[in-house]
Enzyme design. Sequence first.
Site, PDB file in Angstrom:
ATOM      1  N   ARG A   1      42.539  80.637  63.593  1.00  0.00           N
ATOM      2  CA  ARG A   1      43.488  80.691  64.767  1.00  0.00           C
ATOM      3  C   ARG A   1      44.900  80.302  64.290  1.00  0.00           C
ATOM      4  NH1 ARG A   1      38.662  78.177  66.483  1.00  0.00           N
ATOM      5  NH2 ARG A   1      37.696  79.179  68.366  1.00  0.00           N
TER       6      ARG A   1
ATOM      7  N   HIS B   1      33.137  79.788  67.190  1.00  0.00           N
ATOM      8  CA  HIS B   1      33.068  79.854  68.417  1.00  0.00           C
ATOM      9  C   HIS B   1      31.882  78.866  69.062  1.00  0.00           C
ATOM     10  CE1 HIS B   1      34.377  84.441  68.177  1.00  0.00           C
ATOM     11  NE2 HIS B   1      35.444  83.812  68.470  1.00  0.00           N
TER      12      HIS B   1
ATOM     13  N   TYR C   1      31.655  91.626  68.584  1.00  0.00           N
ATOM     14  CA  TYR C   1      31.995  92.226  67.547  1.00  0.00           C
ATOM     15  C   TYR C   1      30.576  92.914  66.940  1.00  0.00           C
ATOM     16  CZ  TYR C   1      35.857  88.799  66.961  1.00  0.00           C
ATOM     17  OH  TYR C   1      36.986  87.848  67.489  1.00  0.00           O
TER      18      TYR C   1
ATOM     19  N   LYS D   1      39.695  74.629  68.498  1.00  0.00           N
ATOM     20  CA  LYS D   1      39.179  74.459  70.002  1.00  0.00           C
ATOM     21  C   LYS D   1      37.996  73.490  69.977  1.00  0.00           C
ATOM     22  CE  LYS D   1      40.800  78.704  72.322  1.00  0.00           C
ATOM     23  NZ  LYS D   1      40.201  79.701  73.056  1.00  0.00           N
TER      24      LYS D   1
ATOM     25  N   HIS E   1      46.115  86.511  66.256  1.00  0.00           N
ATOM     26  CA  HIS E   1      44.656  86.725  66.674  1.00  0.00           C
ATOM     27  C   HIS E   1      43.957  87.988  66.600  1.00  0.00           C
ATOM     28  CE1 HIS E   1      41.863  84.264  69.417  1.00  0.00           C
ATOM     29  NE2 HIS E   1      41.433  85.511  69.909  1.00  0.00           N
TER      30      HIS E   1
ATOM     31  N   ARG F   1      42.516  87.798  63.281  1.00  0.00           N
ATOM     32  CA  ARG F   1      41.366  86.954  63.364  1.00  0.00           C
ATOM     33  C   ARG F   1      40.143  88.105  63.791  1.00  0.00           C
ATOM     34  NH1 ARG F   1      38.792  82.155  64.670  1.00  0.00           N
ATOM     35  NH2 ARG F   1      37.710  82.190  66.675  1.00  0.00           N
TER      36      ARG F   1
END
Length: 297
Positions: free
Chosen positions: A147, A270, A279, A175, A244, A247
């Site tokens: 990120r 994640h 994906y 995150k 992003h 990414r």
Amino acid sequence: ADRARRSDLIRWADAINTVQGRQIASEPHSLAGWKPIATELADDSVLLRALDLLSSRLAVSSTARALSTLRGFCRFLVRRGVLNVDPTGAGELVVRQGLPNEVLAFTMEEVAALEHATQAPLAGRERTRWPTRDRALVGILSTAGLRVSELCALNVQSIDTTGEQPIVRIRHGSKGGRHRDVPLPQRVLNDILAYLNERPDYRPQRPMFRRDDGAALNQQFVDTLLRRLCSIAGVHPPRGAMAHALRHTYGSELARRGVPVLLIQQLLGHSDPRTSSIYTTVHLVDLTHALHEAGML
């Protein structure tokens, strides 16, 4: 409805604040609070970057409502004489509905073009260009899926070369504070070392990537740099934030090479495997189309 509109204007103020890299207004929902940034509102390039940022954070419907709120507010500012013209009439300032399961990413060919563009001469921008830094930045974003907040938080110690495979250790900017280690290709490590060898302040605790004036990078700088490289390379950038999109390139390439979704989740940091499954879903769609083209379905 009024509360939603006020929230939308605060989101716009926050987005403009971010892309401009400075504090703009304490009460952005008031007329007085917006007067100091009338120049930014009149610049459709700033609004486009802010819209890209909002699009990466909000659902399409929420982004469309926020844009509608801004249009109404700008018309009000024109009537009150704060703005000379309504900047929201720019043809590009629209919210486009993405396709189902669409992943807004660069292709690997486009990533290679961006890396090549880092070496191109930039007339009039010699003081801001740093070819080895920019090549290393594109490389680590596209082959480690960081990120932009994680990229900006890296320091020299984040790269671990003690084992057989170089690793980038992500400890800040993620995150939920989730730590992760991502293997790096040797060529990207070589690019990073080439950049660090040019640094006059090579210290373990210093930020890995910085501007030529010594300041730390931020999202605005990275986004502007990547858009400039797209322009040089003749690459049409995906909608949304540029880092992003790189990414997403990494996640898509992992799925294309058959990496299981749980490993993709771990590599991208994640919290929920359902986030990573987009994906693999997109990859399955691509496979289905290929089989149809081959007459096998």
